[in-house]
Scaffold this active site. Structure first.
Site, PDB file in Angstrom:
ATOM      1  N   ALA A 122      39.720 -29.261   4.456  1.00 16.77           N
ATOM      2  CA  ALA A 122      40.853 -28.494   4.829  1.00 16.77           C
ATOM      3  C   ALA A 122      40.952 -28.466   6.558  1.00 16.77           C
ATOM      4  O   ALA A 122      40.350 -27.687   7.329  1.00 16.77           O
ATOM      5  CB  ALA A 122      40.777 -27.125   4.654  1.00 16.77           C
ATOM      6  N   TRP A 169      33.764 -28.607  12.491  1.00 19.31           N
ATOM      7  CA  TRP A 169      34.349 -28.811  13.723  1.00 19.31           C
ATOM      8  C   TRP A 169      34.532 -27.251  14.789  1.00 19.31           C
ATOM      9  O   TRP A 169      35.512 -27.122  15.574  1.00 19.31           O
ATOM     10  CB  TRP A 169      35.805 -29.188  13.696  1.00 19.31           C
ATOM     11  N   ARG A 212      49.012 -21.782  20.923  1.00 19.24           N
ATOM     12  CA  ARG A 212      49.384 -23.192  21.365  1.00 19.24           C
ATOM     13  C   ARG A 212      49.641 -23.360  22.818  1.00 19.24           C
ATOM     14  O   ARG A 212      49.385 -24.498  23.406  1.00 19.24           O
ATOM     15  CB  ARG A 212      50.407 -23.487  20.554  1.00 19.24           C
ATOM     16  N   ARG A 219      43.763 -48.053  48.417  1.00 15.52           N
ATOM     17  CA  ARG A 219      43.423 -49.407  47.770  1.00 15.52           C
ATOM     18  C   ARG A 219      44.409 -50.236  48.227  1.00 15.52           C
ATOM     19  O   ARG A 219      45.395 -50.343  47.927  1.00 15.52           O
ATOM     20  CB  ARG A 219      43.303 -49.264  46.143  1.00 15.52           C
ATOM     21  N   GLN A 246      56.275 -51.354  43.552  1.00 12.62           N
ATOM     22  CA  GLN A 246      56.918 -50.638  42.873  1.00 12.62           C
ATOM     23  C   GLN A 246      56.291 -50.332  41.487  1.00 12.62           C
ATOM     24  O   GLN A 246      56.480 -49.288  40.802  1.00 12.62           O
ATOM     25  CB  GLN A 246      58.255 -51.133  42.475  1.00 12.62           C
ATOM     26  N   GLU A 255      43.915 -27.979  17.019  1.00 13.68           N
ATOM     27  CA  GLU A 255      44.721 -26.987  17.203  1.00 13.68           C
ATOM     28  C   GLU A 255      46.174 -27.365  16.608  1.00 13.68           C
ATOM     29  O   GLU A 255      47.375 -27.054  17.173  1.00 13.68           O
ATOM     30  CB  GLU A 255      45.263 -26.449  18.614  1.00 13.68           C
TER      31      GLU A 255
HETATM   32  C1  LIG Z   1      36.306 -31.268  19.134  1.00 17.03           C
HETATM   33  C2  LIG Z   1      36.777 -30.508  18.101  1.00 17.03           C
HETATM   34  C3  LIG Z   1      36.890 -29.188  18.210  1.00 17.03           C
HETATM   35  C4  LIG Z   1      37.432 -28.314  16.998  1.00 17.03           C
HETATM   36  N1  LIG Z   1      37.349 -26.780  17.132  1.00 17.03           N
HETATM   37  C5  LIG Z   1      37.924 -26.082  16.118  1.00 17.03           C
HETATM   38  C6  LIG Z   1      37.589 -24.866  16.172  1.00 17.03           C
HETATM   39  O1  LIG Z   1      37.078 -24.240  17.260  1.00 17.03           O
HETATM   40  N2  LIG Z   1      37.944 -24.248  15.302  1.00 17.03           N
HETATM   41  C7  LIG Z   1      38.460 -24.892  13.972  1.00 17.03           C
HETATM   42  O2  LIG Z   1      38.669 -24.142  12.826  1.00 17.03           O
HETATM   43  N3  LIG Z   1      38.786 -26.076  14.247  1.00 17.03           N
HETATM   44  C8  LIG Z   1      38.347 -26.821  15.191  1.00 17.03           C
HETATM   45  N4  LIG Z   1      38.765 -28.013  15.059  1.00 17.03           N
HETATM   46  C9  LIG Z   1      39.376 -28.907  13.961  1.00 17.03           C
HETATM   47  C10 LIG Z   1      40.611 -29.454  14.200  1.00 17.03           C
HETATM   48  O3  LIG Z   1      41.686 -28.255  14.507  1.00 17.03           O
HETATM   49  C11 LIG Z   1      41.155 -30.373  13.019  1.00 17.03           C
HETATM   50  O4  LIG Z   1      40.236 -31.374  13.383  1.00 17.03           O
HETATM   51  C12 LIG Z   1      42.615 -30.670  13.142  1.00 17.03           C
HETATM   52  O5  LIG Z   1      43.288 -29.582  12.573  1.00 17.03           O
HETATM   53  C13 LIG Z   1      42.921 -31.791  11.898  1.00 17.03           C
HETATM   54  O6  LIG Z   1      42.090 -31.920  10.927  1.00 17.03           O
HETATM   55  P1  LIG Z   1      41.404 -33.082  10.428  1.00 17.03           P
HETATM   56  O7  LIG Z   1      40.330 -33.348  11.455  1.00 17.03           O
HETATM   57  O8  LIG Z   1      40.694 -32.622   9.040  1.00 17.03           O
HETATM   58  O9  LIG Z   1      42.340 -34.045  10.145  1.00 17.03           O
HETATM   59  P2  LIG Z   1      43.275 -34.371   8.904  1.00 17.03           P
HETATM   60  O10 LIG Z   1      43.992 -33.377   8.488  1.00 17.03           O
HETATM   61  O11 LIG Z   1      42.287 -34.955   7.752  1.00 17.03           O
HETATM   62  O12 LIG Z   1      44.251 -35.382   9.289  1.00 17.03           O
HETATM   63  C14 LIG Z   1      44.084 -36.876   9.701  1.00 17.03           C
HETATM   64  C15 LIG Z   1      45.267 -37.706   9.889  1.00 17.03           C
HETATM   65  O13 LIG Z   1      46.355 -37.326   8.865  1.00 17.03           O
HETATM   66  C16 LIG Z   1      47.376 -36.652   9.845  1.00 17.03           C
HETATM   67  N5  LIG Z   1      48.257 -35.965   8.573  1.00 17.03           N
HETATM   68  C17 LIG Z   1      47.615 -34.901   7.874  1.00 17.03           C
HETATM   69  N6  LIG Z   1      48.396 -34.234   7.138  1.00 17.03           N
HETATM   70  C18 LIG Z   1      49.712 -35.200   7.405  1.00 17.03           C
HETATM   71  C19 LIG Z   1      51.186 -34.732   7.213  1.00 17.03           C
HETATM   72  N7  LIG Z   1      51.279 -33.772   6.109  1.00 17.03           N
HETATM   73  N8  LIG Z   1      52.145 -35.577   7.554  1.00 17.03           N
HETATM   74  C20 LIG Z   1      51.541 -36.479   8.553  1.00 17.03           C
HETATM   75  N9  LIG Z   1      50.435 -36.698   8.963  1.00 17.03           N
HETATM   76  C21 LIG Z   1      49.748 -35.738   8.505  1.00 17.03           C
HETATM   77  C22 LIG Z   1      47.036 -35.968  10.674  1.00 17.03           C
HETATM   78  O14 LIG Z   1      47.928 -35.903  11.946  1.00 17.03           O
HETATM   79  C23 LIG Z   1      45.682 -36.970  11.404  1.00 17.03           C
HETATM   80  O15 LIG Z   1      46.449 -38.019  12.082  1.00 17.03           O
HETATM   81  C24 LIG Z   1      38.263 -28.895  16.215  1.00 17.03           C
HETATM   82  C25 LIG Z   1      38.057 -30.237  16.068  1.00 17.03           C
HETATM   83  C26 LIG Z   1      37.531 -31.023  16.975  1.00 17.03           C
HETATM   84  C27 LIG Z   1      37.410 -32.633  16.768  1.00 17.03           C
END
Ligand SMILES: Cc1cc2nc3c(=O)[nH]c(=O)nc-3n(C[C@H](O)[C@H](O)[C@H](O)COP(=O)(O)OP(=O)(O)OC[C@H]3O[C@@H](n4cnc5c(N)ncnc54)[C@H](O)[C@@H]3O)c2cc1C
Length: 402
Positions: free
Chosen positions: A134, A160, A261, A286, A297, A382
């Site tokens: 999720a 995460w 946000r 530089r 430019q 986020e």
């Molecule tokens: C360094 C770091 C710190 C974080 N800190 C926190 C925190 O403090 N608390 C917390 O709760 N979370 C935290 N997160 C989690 C973060 O919010 C999630 O990584 C993020 O929401 C994306 O989720 P996922 O990584 O599972 O990617 P996924 O949801 O698996 O997405 C993978 C790819 O698919 C794309 N995708 C998914 N669904 C769709 C759709 N419907 N349409 C188009 N594209 C789509 C996404 O844009 C992405 O490019 C953190 C993450 C990192 C890496």
């Protein structure tokens, strides 16, 4: 109510200058070291606490500042200093925002001070929504909270989490009725030292490496009913409305993201500005072919584009922050617009900065490669850029865009 005016009040400008001095003198010089160490920079957080920057008082005062610009302005400065250290300083603020968006005044009074601690006993807060299955699809949260007498039993795995497992207070989003998706979720505080909460793996990352990111495992975590943010009556009333097919309003995780946000966007603006300024100064010094590289430019136009895009991102950020603070509805998903543009701007500007420095930019002798690594997270966390476009797309078309 007056309209949006991007002129800072004297108080906000004073805070900006004060935070900038700390970012310049303490944060920026420590950036490379803590990036290499990949550890929470406790001494720097303590320095921030000593001057009152890492404190509930600072966050609360700036949060309630009337223009709404104080926090974005302060965050831009901190992240101009260094983003990894910056996130270590403000990560608790994001957890505090989650608590404030969902909790009662009593719950805020009890838990917010415990998230920050004191200058001699620093504490952190963590906000844990994401799970292995999720991420963007926050409605798929599997962490389950089940009532047991007056208590709740919580089981699941969070991933995460910024400050996850090292925080004093964890704010956790859990499902109380999985059939209802996001509308069946609730937010809980897990008090310090609660048995059953532990840290899973700590992630080794591409950027913001001074900020701790880890899994949080919840194994039969028992918390009293008072840890349900907003209280049981409010939750029961909301669930009843949903089951009756009525609108339930925004849910915990979503409400938190809406409020945070613009401040997350401001972090990305800070990184972008740092990279732009560094590249601009380099281009003035530089020399190649007997003249400053900035006299070409090709380089000057690039710097012009970088400066312009940083200002675009900042103005969108300030507009969204002003709207949020002044009770204006985000009718075109203005919060998402700010996060989308600021995140993409930070990635683009930091990459161009490396280009302007040439080979030097690709080395760790200069900070722009770190700025670039740090910037990338702003198109991911986020809400990814794709999810922001989805939210904006739905807002502007009024259609259920998928
Ligand atoms: C360094 C770091 C710190 C974080 N800190 C926190 C925190 O403090 N608390 C917390 O709760 N979370 C935290 N997160 C989690 C973060 O919010 C999630 O990584 C993020 O929401 C994306 O989720 P996922 O990584 O599972 O990617 P996924 O949801 O698996 O997405 C993978 C790819 O698919 C794309 N995708 C998914 N669904 C769709 C759709 N419907 N349409 C188009 N594209 C789509 C996404 O844009 C992405 O490019 C953190 C993450 C990192 C890496």
């Amino acid at each position: 109510m007056s309209g949006f005016c991007p002129e800072l009040s004297g108080d906000v400008a004073e805070v900006r200058d004060w935070v900038h001095a700390f970012a310049r003198d303490v944060v920026r010089p420590a950036g490379a070291e803590w990036d290499e160490r990949e550890e929470t920079p406790w001494p720097v957080i303590q320095e921030a606490a000593k001057i009152g920057l890492y404190s509930l008082d600072f966050f609360a005062t700036q949060w309630f500042e009337e223009s709404g610009l104080a926090l974005p302005v302060a965050f831009e400065e901190i992240f101009w200093g260094d983003a990894g250290i910056g996130l270590s300083i403000v990560g608790t603020g994001l957890a505090a925002a989650a608590l404030s968006a969902n909790g009662t005044p009593e719950q805020m009074g009890e838990w917010l001070p415990q998230m920050f601690g004191t200058e001699n006993d620093i504490k952190l807060g963590a906000f844990c929504a994401s799970e292995p299955d999720a991420g963007s699809d926050i409605g798929s949260i599997r962490t389950r909270a089940v009532p047991d007498g007056g208590d709740w039993i919580i089981n699941g795995v969070k991933t995460w989490a910024t400050n996850g497992g090292i925080a004093n207070v964890h704010v956790i989003v859990a499902s109380v009725d999985p059939a209802l998706g996001t509308r069946g979720q609730a937010t809980f505080v897990i008090p310090p030292g609660t048995p059953g909460l532990s840290m899973g793996q700590k992630f080794r990352k591409h950027g913001i490496r001074a900020s701790h990111t880890a899994e949080v495992v919840l194994d039969n975590v028992r918390v009293p009913g008072s840890c349900l943010l907003g209280g049981r009556d409010k939750l029961d009333a909301r669930l009843a409305r949903v089951r009756n097919g009525e609108r339930a309003g925004e849910q915990g995780a979503m409400r938190t993201f809406e409020t945070t946000r613009p401040v997350v966007a401001a972090m990305a603006v800070g990184i972008a500005r740092a990279a732009y300024e560094y590249a601009r100064d380099y281009a003035r010094e530089r020399e190649q072919f007997g003249r400053k590289i900035g006299e070409n430019q090709a380089i000057a136009f690039l710097l012009a584009e970088m400066a312009t895009r940083v200002d675009v991102a900042r103005l969108l950020t300030w507009r969204a922050a002003w709207m949020a603070r002044n009770g204006r509805q985000f009718e075109q998903a203005e919060g998402s617009m700010s996060k989308l543009v600021a995140g993409e701007t930070a990635v683009w500007v930091t990459e161009q900065a490396i280009q302007i420095l040439g080979g030097a930019g690709y080395t760790r002798d200069h900070p722009v490669e770190r700025f670039h690594r740090d910037a990338k997270i702003y198109t991911i966390f986020e809400g990814t850029s794709e999810i922001q476009r989805l939210i904006i797309g739905r807002a502007v078309t009024g259609l259920p865009v998928r």
